[in-house]
Design an enzyme around this catalytic site. Structure first.
Site: not given
Length: 415
Positions: A131, A209, A212, A235, A373
């Protein structure tokens, strides 16, 4: 589409879960809402909404400063969430939890603060599937500090190319590996422990990261071997405006502050300021108090279902979606990684992804379309855009059927 009243094979009572999300009873263009964009931002259950409203109704005040009842109660509630997050990630210490505005701010914090300790000639490795939030800050660091930015390629299936990744580490110049734990475009779940072990063997630290990943399965930063881990509340069925950076305490102690201002200081004179202890050294200004409490409510809500059940539900749903989408003429699923979370990007012959999303919306179905993105990944895939369906705990098979059936009609319209 009728509202489901089923308990799926994971043991989750999906009808009861869906009733806890007020927005799922809404209609869009006179059709029942089918929300398939949870990877962008998940919907919010009553537990989160009510916790935030209760805070504003009954115990809102600024924190860490007030010597009165409301401030003390708000401070206790806010700091209790730090304990919750530490438990959620299995962090060794609550002082390793830094609250940020989102994952993007958390990664920028590391890039600015840890990055300031790097020297020209050192390198940072990212992957082709990142991303922009885990790409642009490292470009800025490269331009500011003269470090090298290396890009680990992916395979045509959408997995990280581990042989190529190993080669990028081979010269001993890599200071940090910053890799997504789960791709927001391909759904690829990366082999985090293997990545961490390889990075550490080469003398590098590793940042994941987890924006998700934390939604779909249990995340244990110690088991992963991570040095930094980031995620965002919105999220995870929580509010916007609140995110988390976890980092090993020794790293936080060595890193300079990211921003200056109130609450991150120990002493201030016109000549010099000294810093508060971690994590407060990195939390300048009035924080997102209500949003942090909302995040705590979201974590409590998710954990009561258990990540084994959540993962089983979403894996079954993703498998079912792949089977149903395979029946749509002209549809191509993008990427076939070894391990995939509840994210499926696709294209359809002769139909632009933006048209797909617009026509699905006319039928009450919300999906994302565009480059998500991740423009460099799109170029790697030879695409300008995809449509993307992504799932949450509240997603049911009937919604997948509605998506597939509507895509068939859209295809017939264009052919």
């Amino acid at each position: 589409m009728s509202h489901p009243s089923i308990t799926d094979t994971s043991g989750l009572d999906l009808a009861a879960i869906r009733k806890q999300f007020p927005i799922l009873s809404e209609k869009v263009h006179d059709r029942p809402l089918v929300f398939l964009d949870s990877a962008a931002s998940a919907q919010k259950p009553d537990a989160v909404i009510n916790a935030m409203v209760h805070t504003m109704h009954h115990q809102y005040a600024n924190i860490h400063r007030g010597l009165y009842w409301l401030s003390e109660r708000a401070t206790e509630a806010y700091e209790a969430v730090r304990d919750q997050v530490a438990g959620f990630l299995n962090a060794p210490s609550r002082e390793e939890i830094v609250f940020t505005g989102n994952s993007t701010e958390a990664i920028n914090l590391v890039a600015y603060s840890f990055g300031s300790l790097l020297t020209p000639g050192q390198a940072v490795v990212i992957s082709e599937m990142e991303h922009h939030a885990n790409l642009v800050p490292w470009q800025m660091l490269r331009d500011r500090m003269g470090i090298e930015l290396r890009i680990a390629p992916i395979t045509d299936a959408g997995d990280l190319d581990m042989d190529a990744f190993s080669q990028l580490l081979s010269d001993g110049k890599v200071a940090l590996v910053a890799i997504t734990h789960m791709s927001n475009v391909l759904g690829t779940i990366t082999p985090a422990r293997q990545i961490a072990d390889m990075a550490h063997a080469a003398g590098a630290l590793v940042l994941f990261d987890g924006s998700q990943a934390v939604v779909h399965h249990r995340t244990d930063v110690q088991a992963l071997g991570a040095d930094f881990y980031t995620f965002t509340g919105h999220k995870l069925y929580g509010p916007t405006g609140i995110g988390v950076l976890w980092a090993r305490r020794a790293l936080l102690e060595d890193m300079p502050p990211f921003m200056g201002g109130g609450d991150m200081i120990s002493t201030v004179t016109f000549e010099k300021s000294t810093w508060a202890n971690v994590p407060h050294k990195f939390e300048a200004g009035t924080p997102a108090i209500v949003e942090a409490i909302g995040l705590g409510a979201a974590i409590e809500w998710v954990e009561k279902f258990g990540f084994d059940a959540i993962a089983a539900h979403e894996q079954a749903l993703t498998s079912y979606a792949l089977q149903r989408l395979a029946t749509v003429p002209g549809l191509n699923v993008v990427g076939h990684p070894k391990e995939r979370g509840g994210v499926i990007s696709f294209t359809m012959a002769d139909v632009h992804p933006h048209d797909i999303a617009t026509l699905l919306d006319r039928n009450g179905i919300a999906v994302r379309a565009g480059h998500h993105c991740a423009e460099p990944l799109m170029r790697r895939l030879g695409l300008t855009a995809t449509a993307r369906a992504s799932f949450g705990i509240y997603t049911v098979q009937e919604e997948i059927d509605a998506l597939a059936d509507t895509l068939v009609r859209i295809r017939e319209f264009f052919v």
